[in-house]
Design an enzyme around this catalytic site. Structure first.
Site, PDB file in Angstrom:
ATOM      1  N   LYS A 129     -11.649   0.734 -15.219  1.00  0.00           N
ATOM      2  CA  LYS A 129     -12.406  -0.595 -14.714  1.00  0.00           C
ATOM      3  C   LYS A 129     -13.256  -1.374 -16.137  1.00  0.00           C
ATOM      4  O   LYS A 129     -13.010  -2.262 -15.679  1.00  0.00           O
ATOM      5  CB  LYS A 129     -13.895   0.091 -13.777  1.00  0.00           C
ATOM      6  CG  LYS A 129     -13.178   0.176 -12.391  1.00  0.00           C
ATOM      7  CD  LYS A 129     -11.873  -0.310 -11.885  1.00  0.00           C
ATOM      8  CE  LYS A 129     -11.701   0.122 -10.120  1.00  0.00           C
ATOM      9  NZ  LYS A 129     -10.575  -0.775  -9.611  1.00  0.00           N
ATOM     10  N   ASN A 186      -5.427  -4.279  -6.440  1.00  0.00           N
ATOM     11  CA  ASN A 186      -6.884  -4.450  -6.038  1.00  0.00           C
ATOM     12  C   ASN A 186      -7.158  -2.741  -5.988  1.00  0.00           C
ATOM     13  O   ASN A 186      -7.626  -1.937  -5.783  1.00  0.00           O
ATOM     14  CB  ASN A 186      -7.119  -4.684  -4.002  1.00  0.00           C
ATOM     15  CG  ASN A 186      -7.934  -4.221  -3.958  1.00  0.00           C
ATOM     16  OD1 ASN A 186      -8.968  -4.445  -3.756  1.00  0.00           O
ATOM     17  ND2 ASN A 186      -7.504  -3.995  -2.536  1.00  0.00           N
ATOM     18  N   ASP A 206       1.118  -1.252  -0.189  1.00  0.00           N
ATOM     19  CA  ASP A 206      -0.023   0.247  -0.248  1.00  0.00           C
ATOM     20  C   ASP A 206       1.528   1.192   0.361  1.00  0.00           C
ATOM     21  O   ASP A 206       2.148   1.127   0.144  1.00  0.00           O
ATOM     22  CB  ASP A 206      -0.949   0.079   1.702  1.00  0.00           C
ATOM     23  CG  ASP A 206      -1.888   0.757   0.982  1.00  0.00           C
ATOM     24  OD1 ASP A 206      -3.350   0.424   1.557  1.00  0.00           O
ATOM     25  OD2 ASP A 206      -2.347   2.222   1.235  1.00  0.00           O
ATOM     26  N   TYR A 209     -13.004   7.132 -14.284  1.00  0.00           N
ATOM     27  CA  TYR A 209     -13.323   5.619 -13.492  1.00  0.00           C
ATOM     28  C   TYR A 209     -13.841   4.467 -13.972  1.00  0.00           C
ATOM     29  O   TYR A 209     -13.868   3.631 -14.452  1.00  0.00           O
ATOM     30  CB  TYR A 209     -14.197   5.497 -12.325  1.00  0.00           C
ATOM     31  CG  TYR A 209     -13.929   4.747 -11.002  1.00  0.00           C
ATOM     32  CD1 TYR A 209     -12.866   4.414 -10.335  1.00  0.00           C
ATOM     33  CD2 TYR A 209     -15.053   4.156 -11.182  1.00  0.00           C
ATOM     34  CE1 TYR A 209     -13.336   3.214  -9.330  1.00  0.00           C
ATOM     35  CE2 TYR A 209     -15.260   2.269 -10.226  1.00  0.00           C
ATOM     36  CZ  TYR A 209     -14.080   2.490  -9.814  1.00  0.00           C
ATOM     37  OH  TYR A 209     -13.624   1.406  -8.419  1.00  0.00           O
ATOM     38  N   ILE A 232     -19.858  -0.474  -1.696  1.00  0.00           N
ATOM     39  CA  ILE A 232     -18.653  -1.126  -0.581  1.00  0.00           C
ATOM     40  C   ILE A 232     -19.523  -0.261   0.497  1.00  0.00           C
ATOM     41  O   ILE A 232     -18.201   1.085   0.957  1.00  0.00           O
ATOM     42  CB  ILE A 232     -17.443  -1.684  -0.518  1.00  0.00           C
ATOM     43  CG1 ILE A 232     -18.112  -2.538  -1.945  1.00  0.00           C
ATOM     44  CG2 ILE A 232     -17.139  -2.657   0.047  1.00  0.00           C
ATOM     45  CD1 ILE A 232     -18.377  -3.850  -2.411  1.00  0.00           C
TER      46      ILE A 232
END
Length: 249
Positions: A159, A89, A36, A155, A188
């Site tokens: 994606k 991710n 990260d 985005y 989420i």
């Protein structure tokens, strides 16, 4: 313990889906590299993994930089001896109306959300082939890889590319026994959405159960996709969206 002693890299592992994926993978026996940009957060999650009895190391990485992703892959093998899987991710969002979206706004999201997946696939797969490992990749796409959302041109594009790269990567790497799969989460319940219930409500009702999805629900699917039980899942993108892509209210 379907993943016992397997080594898996998780990018964006310090929080949200990434953190929950690290814990879910560890519970199945995997050893983790928690990667990260937030090193302190990655170190905290690595500590949680170690508390579950698995090996874990934190690594600070800017996934938009090819050389840093390559260094991440090399670090995993140096510290843990091999590489069996990689969960690409890490991602960001930057919401702006299209006519106000400058090239820098577009490229910032593309570099983190799209290019990072390419770098992970490239350097991770090269290392697996070098080691003779028949591994697996899981890439975080999104429901917005299949449908458009206002203010998310960058985005949406990134994606959608992740969905396509998961297909193409699976085709290119099949001869080496390497699988590539995507996951497409819905909305989420993570801190990125804030704490205002009124702001969350319009998102929640777009799911069949009229509630946001908890990150551990996505993580459990991700962990499954790395196991032999999911060996027939290849090239596709699995929606974890509580029906978002199947209906409209």
């Amino acid at each position: 313990m379907e993943l016992e002693n397997q080594v898996i890299i998780v990018t964006g592992g310090a929080s949200g889906i990434g953190r929950e994926a690290c814990l879910a993978l560890a519970k199945k026996g995997a050893d983790l590299i928690v990667a990260d940009f937030n090193l302190a957060g990655a170190e905290a999650v690595a500590g949680e993994v170690q508390a579950l009895g698995r090996k874990a190391h934190a690594f600070k990485v800017d996934v938009s930089k090819a050389d840093e992703v390559k260094a991440l892959v090399d670090f995993a093998v140096e510290r843990l001896g091999t590489l069996n899987g990689m969960f690409n991710n890490a991602g960001i969002g930057l919401v702006k109306p299209f006519l106000e979206m400058e090239p820098a706004d577009y490229l910032k999201v593309i570099e983190v959300d799209q290019h990072s997946v390419y770098y992970g696939l490239l350097y991770g797969a090269r290392k697996m082939v070098e080691l003779g490992v028949k591994g697996a990749f899981v890439n975080t796409a999104s429901i917005y890889g299949s449908v458009a959302a206002r203010g998310s041109f960058n985005y949406n594009a990134a994606k959608a590319a992740v969905v396509s790269m998961s297909r193409s990567g699976a085709l290119e790497l099949a001869e080496h026994g390497i699988r590539v799969v995507g996951v497409a989460p819905g909305f989420i319940d993570t801190p990125i959405l804030g704490d205002d219930p009124a702001a969350k409500a319009p998102l929640a009702i777009q799911h069949m159960h009229n509630r946001l999805i908890q990150p551990e629900k996505v993580a459990s699917v991700v962990a499954f996709l790395f196991t032999d039980a999911a060996s027939a899942v290849n090239g596709s993108t699995v929606a974890v969206d509580d029906g978002f892509l199947s209906f409209k209210v």
